[in-house]
Design a protein around this motif. Sequence first.
Motif: not given
Length: 148
Positions: A9-22, A24-34, A82-85
Motif C-alpha cells: 500500500d505504501e508503495m502505491k502511495v509513494a508512486m502517486k506522490a512521486k517520492e522516488k527515494v521512498r 525505491g526503498v520499498i521496492r528494494m524491501a519487497l524484493a528482499a522479502i521475495k 533509506e534507513v528512515a524510510a
Amino acid sequence: MSLLVQLKDEMKVAMKAKEKVRLGVIRMALAAIKQTEIDNKTELDDDGIIAVLTKMVKQRKESITMYTEGGREELAANEAAEVAALEAFLPTPLTEEEINKMISDAINQVDASSMADMGKVMGVLKPAMQGKADLGAVSGKVRAALNA
C-alpha cells in the motif's frame, strides 16, 4: 493489516506522490522479502518480514559509518534517508529500561546462572526483541549480567 500488505500500500502511495527515494526503498524491501521467501521456500509472516527489514537497516547503518569515514557525506545522507524510510515499517524501538527488564525477566525465566546459559536467555529474548532492539547490544548486556 499484515506488514506485506502495508508495504505494498505504501508503495502505491509513494508512486502517486512521486517520492522516488521512498519508492525505491520499498521496492528494494519487497524484493528482499521475495528473495528470502524463494530461498527458504516459505511465505514470510510479519516476524520474518521484520527480520528482513532489520537486516536491511543494519546494512545501511554500516554503510553510513563507512561513507562518513571516507568523506562521502552525500552517499551517507542517501543511506540515512533509506534507513528512515525502512524504520517507518519497524516496530517502535524498546527503551533501555524495557530492554534491561526483559533481560532480567528472561534470566529469571530460564534460571540462568552462568555463561553456559547464554543461549537459553537469548533464545527467549530474540523473538520478543526482533526489530525492536539491536540484538548485538542486547547480547553484550546479557553477557555482562551473567558475568556479574
